[in-house]
Design a protein around this motif. Structure first.
Motif, PDB file in Angstrom:
ATOM      1  N   LEU A 254      -3.473   5.794   3.764  1.00 18.44           N
ATOM      2  CA  LEU A 254      -2.832   5.196   2.211  1.00 18.44           C
ATOM      3  C   LEU A 254      -3.135   4.753   0.534  1.00 18.44           C
ATOM      4  CD1 LEU A 254       0.205   2.598   3.890  1.00 18.44           C
ATOM      5  CD2 LEU A 254       0.132   4.523   3.314  1.00 18.44           C
TER       6      LEU A 254
ATOM      7  N   ILE B  55      -3.348   5.000   9.381  1.00 19.80           N
ATOM      8  CA  ILE B  55      -2.361   6.064   8.821  1.00 19.80           C
ATOM      9  C   ILE B  55      -3.757   6.331   7.818  1.00 19.80           C
ATOM     10  CG2 ILE B  55      -0.955   6.586   6.630  1.00 19.80           C
ATOM     11  CD1 ILE B  55       0.935   4.474   7.818  1.00 19.80           C
TER      12      ILE B  55
ATOM     13  N   SER C 231       9.488   3.866   4.984  1.00 18.30           N
ATOM     14  CA  SER C 231       8.387   2.200   5.690  1.00 18.30           C
ATOM     15  C   SER C 231       7.277   3.435   6.793  1.00 18.30           C
ATOM     16  CB  SER C 231       9.848   2.155   6.969  1.00 18.30           C
ATOM     17  OG  SER C 231       8.556   1.136   7.661  1.00 18.30           O
ATOM     18  N   LEU C 232       6.265   2.881   5.298  1.00 19.35           N
ATOM     19  CA  LEU C 232       5.594   3.657   6.145  1.00 19.35           C
ATOM     20  C   LEU C 232       4.906   3.618   7.202  1.00 19.35           C
ATOM     21  CD1 LEU C 232       3.564   5.019   2.627  1.00 19.35           C
ATOM     22  CD2 LEU C 232       5.472   6.913   3.884  1.00 19.35           C
ATOM     23  N   SER C 233       5.082   2.160   7.641  1.00 21.71           N
ATOM     24  CA  SER C 233       4.432   1.518   8.931  1.00 21.71           C
ATOM     25  C   SER C 233       4.698   2.244  10.242  1.00 21.71           C
ATOM     26  CB  SER C 233       4.247   0.291   8.954  1.00 21.71           C
ATOM     27  OG  SER C 233       5.631  -0.274   8.729  1.00 21.71           O
ATOM     28  N   ASP C 234       5.696   2.885  10.049  1.00 23.99           N
ATOM     29  CA  ASP C 234       7.054   3.412  11.326  1.00 23.99           C
ATOM     30  C   ASP C 234       6.324   4.993  11.240  1.00 23.99           C
ATOM     31  OD1 ASP C 234       8.023   1.289  12.426  1.00 23.99           O
ATOM     32  OD2 ASP C 234       8.865   1.104  10.172  1.00 23.99           O
TER      33      ASP C 234
ATOM     34  N   GLY D 227       1.916  -0.844  12.081  1.00 25.52           N
ATOM     35  CA  GLY D 227       1.309  -0.599  10.849  1.00 25.52           C
ATOM     36  C   GLY D 227       1.368   0.488  10.019  1.00 25.52           C
ATOM     37  N   THR D 228       0.091   0.182   9.124  1.00 15.92           N
ATOM     38  CA  THR D 228      -0.168   1.070   8.653  1.00 15.92           C
ATOM     39  C   THR D 228      -1.462   1.261   8.424  1.00 15.92           C
ATOM     40  OG1 THR D 228      -1.120  -1.116   6.864  1.00 15.92           O
ATOM     41  CG2 THR D 228       0.986   0.224   6.222  1.00 15.92           C
ATOM     42  N   ARG D 229      -2.264   0.192   9.482  1.00 13.63           N
ATOM     43  CA  ARG D 229      -3.653  -0.139  10.083  1.00 13.63           C
ATOM     44  C   ARG D 229      -3.463   1.862  10.723  1.00 13.63           C
ATOM     45  NH1 ARG D 229      -5.236  -3.691  13.561  1.00 13.63           N
ATOM     46  NH2 ARG D 229      -2.931  -4.058  14.348  1.00 13.63           N
TER      47      ARG D 229
ATOM     48  N   LEU E  39       5.314  12.329   3.510  1.00 16.08           N
ATOM     49  CA  LEU E  39       5.295  10.809   4.216  1.00 16.08           C
ATOM     50  C   LEU E  39       6.523  10.478   4.670  1.00 16.08           C
ATOM     51  CD1 LEU E  39       4.049  11.024   0.890  1.00 16.08           C
ATOM     52  CD2 LEU E  39       4.342   8.840   0.717  1.00 16.08           C
TER      53      LEU E  39
ATOM     54  N   LEU F 110       0.178  12.012   5.471  1.00 14.62           N
ATOM     55  CA  LEU F 110       0.255  10.735   6.910  1.00 14.62           C
ATOM     56  C   LEU F 110      -0.028  11.070   7.748  1.00 14.62           C
ATOM     57  CD1 LEU F 110       1.906   8.731   3.840  1.00 14.62           C
ATOM     58  CD2 LEU F 110      -1.142   9.082   4.124  1.00 14.62           C
TER      59      LEU F 110
ATOM     60  N   LYS G 146      -1.124   9.228  11.696  1.00 13.04           N
ATOM     61  CA  LYS G 146      -2.032   8.111  12.775  1.00 13.04           C
ATOM     62  C   LYS G 146      -2.304   8.447  13.566  1.00 13.04           C
ATOM     63  CE  LYS G 146       0.829   4.744  11.854  1.00 13.04           C
ATOM     64  NZ  LYS G 146       2.023   2.736  12.447  1.00 13.04           N
TER      65      LYS G 146
END
Length: 610
Positions: free
Chosen positions: A302, A233, A167-170, A229-231, A159, A216, A218
């Motif tokens: 996620l 991923i 900060s998974l959104s990054d 953001g997390t979209r 991850l 994980l 993108k």
């Protein structure tokens, strides 16, 4: 002392694990088969793990230019663990499992965590495989998950990145379709991954012939940009070595390269790595890019990964618990044989008298009892959560749904509370040893170093606290919180009828009310920034209330209807419960005060004032 009597009491007398054999899934089992599993794991831990705990701490993994080198003891322990079948203990018979209750599997794994958490019990491999059994295709299960359950391959969870720890959104690792026919690969839609992952436990080693990375990344949009953001991923299977649809190695390396080993304060026997994906060191088909097979739907990574993360969080809670227990046992043994000082009498101390053992000093007893209350209480909590897993999987629909919700609420506590308070137990174990505790002549300094990681491991304290107060207590309109409160109230009601427990029952009811009031006050303005500013004190108070409940329930069961029960183990459990209610539970008021008032001092202090 031995862990086994405590485990037996919690498993059989308190949680009634043997009753699970009345369910169809576990019908072939009995207490005898459960005991045989515990016996086997206890023996392997004693023979293959414990003698080498110091070895793996001092002989850290190193890279010789071609491969990561681990001590032979690690290879031997891993082989013994695989041979035991514990990787697939809770899985179906038809895939090589034992169909054991997860409660029993968790109890059995406790022996390995206590003997040498640094050698480990392969929690990431089993968690990785369990994720694939839920979210993978049939072929992904057959090729990857089953080879992990057999111990032939190992697994990881990738991850974090250097610029994006929690900060998974990054996340910046990219996954692009591998050619126009990328969706036709039988192992799953095929992508090329490029990026860097950090803090990857067991990210490279030679214990198994292959390593299955769950990554994980993108998927870029139509313009080739990563969506903020997390979209976007998604989750990918990225094997270290390429495989065919029969699960055989093709002889080709995937483009996953070891960038370096992290040298840690503790858990030194477990490799912790930086991995480069797609840098071109091992080109596949003549091109750079690590091959990854999509798990589940694009953009739903996620959702899939949290299946593994929640399992890992409970496993970290057990690891923290057993490190605390190891320190407690070591300091208890030391206190029983270390002579120092003399008791004070009416006329002062008599220097002519022989020294007494330090366990005879009240403050040493305080430190030992604190450790016992933290560690045995934590162990009970971990096994309770494991029992909820079995309820979720095998009980009737209503009970299973309640178990699911309770587990959601309790998971942040199951991970965070032991990682804070069993670490404190390790600190007290060092204190009991005095100056010797600070040296490597005794094991307690290593237990502390190993345990210090667990407040960070699988989500820091702050993340767990934000999850608890920001999401878990609110989810489904607070139904999970209400279910937990009902169970706590039921324990208090039953205990109130026992004279020796009535005061504890009253204190628990008051604590529950305080937590409920603080929860409402924190969210009274509807502003998440205000509500979550003191999320960690909230979690500490919430956790103490949960542990007080666990201890009261255990104490009530220990008496077994006999308020004068006098067996030493029962006396010890009742004393640990009393310690927790007298010394620990009263502290929640200060924590909850800053939550209720939404105290702004930490959030609003200007940066330059620090």
């Amino acid at each position: 002392m031995s862990l086994r009597p405590t485990l037996d009491f919690l498993l059989y007398d308190w949680l009634d694990a043997a009753a699970l054999n009345g369910r169809a899934r576990f019908a072939d089992h009995s207490r005898e088969t459960f005991d045989a599993v515990l016996d086997t794991c206890e023996r392997i831990a004693r023979e293959k793990y414990a003698p080498h705990n110091r070895t793996v701490d001092t002989q850290e993994p190193h890279f010789d230019g071609e491969k990561v080198v681990l001590p032979q003891a690690t290879h031997d322990a891993h082989a013994a663990f695989v041979e035991s079948g514990m990787l697939a203990a809770a899985q179906d018979y038809d895939i090589g499992g034992m169909q054991l209750p997860y409660t029993v599997q968790a109890a059995a794994n406790a022996f390995f965590a206590k003997a040498s958490v640094s050698i480990g019990s392969n929690m990431l491999t089993s968690g990785n495989a369990n994720l694939l059994m839920v979210h993978g295709t049939e072929l992904q299960k057959e090729v990857f998950a089953l080879n992990e359950f057999s111990g032939r391959w190992a697994g990881t969870m990738c991850l974090s990145e250097p610029q994006a720890g929690s900060s998974l959104s990054d996340v910046a690792t990219r996954a692009v379709p591998d050619g126009p026919d990328f969706e036709s690969d039988p192992l799953g839609p095929r992508y090329r991954l490029t990026g860097h992952k950090m803090w990857i436990s067991s990210g490279d080693h030679e214990l198994t012939e292959n390593i299955v990375h769950i990554v994980l990344a993108k998927i870029p949009d139509a313009e080739g940009k990563l969506v903020p953001g997390t979209r976007g991923i998604s989750l990918f299977i990225v094997p270290k070595r390429m495989v065919d649809v029969q699960g055989q190695l093709t002889g080709e390396r995937n483009d996953v390269a070891l960038a370096g080993l992290n040298h840690k304060l503790g858990w030194r026997g477990t490799t912790n790595t930086l991995l480069n994906f797609g840098e071109g060191k091992y080109p596949v088909g003549g091109r750079a890019g690590a091959i990854g097979y999509l798990v589940g739907q694009p953009g739903k990574g996620l959702h899939c990964m949290f299946h593994m993360m929640n399992e890992a969080r409970i496993a970290i809670g057990m690891a923290a618990t057993m490190l605390g227990m190891a320190g407690y046992e070591a300091s208890l043994a030391y206190a029983k044989q270390r002579p120092q000082g003399r008791p004070a009498g009416p006329a002062g101390k008599d220097a002519a008298k022989p020294q007494v053992r330090i366990i005879e000093h009240a403050d040493v007893r305080r430190m030992l009892l604190a450790q016992k209350s933290y560690c045995e209480g934590s162990l009970a909590l971990q096994l309770y959560c494991a029992r909820l897993v079995d309820e979720q999987k095998t009980a009737d629909a209503s009970t299973a749904d309640e178990a699911r919700l309770l587990l959601e609420v309790l998971t942040p506590i199951a991970k965070s509370w032991p990682s804070e308070w069993c670490l404190e137990a390790n600190s007290l174990a060092i204190q009991v040893h005095g100056g010797y505790g600070y040296t490597r002549d005794f094991p307690v300094e290593q237990y502390w170093r190993d345990n210090r990681l667990n407040m960070i491991h699988e989500g820091t304290h702050g993340i767990q606290a934000a999850d608890l107060l920001g999401r878990k207590v609110l989810m489904e309109e607070g139904r999970g919180m209400a279910l937990l409160a009902a169970r706590i109230a039921d324990t208090a009601r039953r205990a109130a009828a026992v004279p020796s427990l009535a005061a504890h029952a009253k204190a628990l009811g008051e604590a529950l009310a305080q937590v409920g009031a603080a929860t409402k006050a924190a969210w009274s303005t509807g502003d998440p920034k205000e509500a979550l500013a003191n999320a960690v004190p909230y979690m500490q108070a919430f956790g103490h209330t949960v542990l007080a409940w666990i201890w009261l329930d255990v104490a009530h069961r220990s008496l077994g209807g006999d308020p004068a029960a006098s067996a030493p183990a029962t006396v010890g459990r009742l004393a640990a419960a009393s310690y927790f209610f007298h010394y620990e539970l009263p502290t929640i008021g200060a924590w909850l005060n800053v939550v209720e008032t939404r105290d702004p001092v930490c959030a609003q202090l200007p940066e330059e004032a620090f």
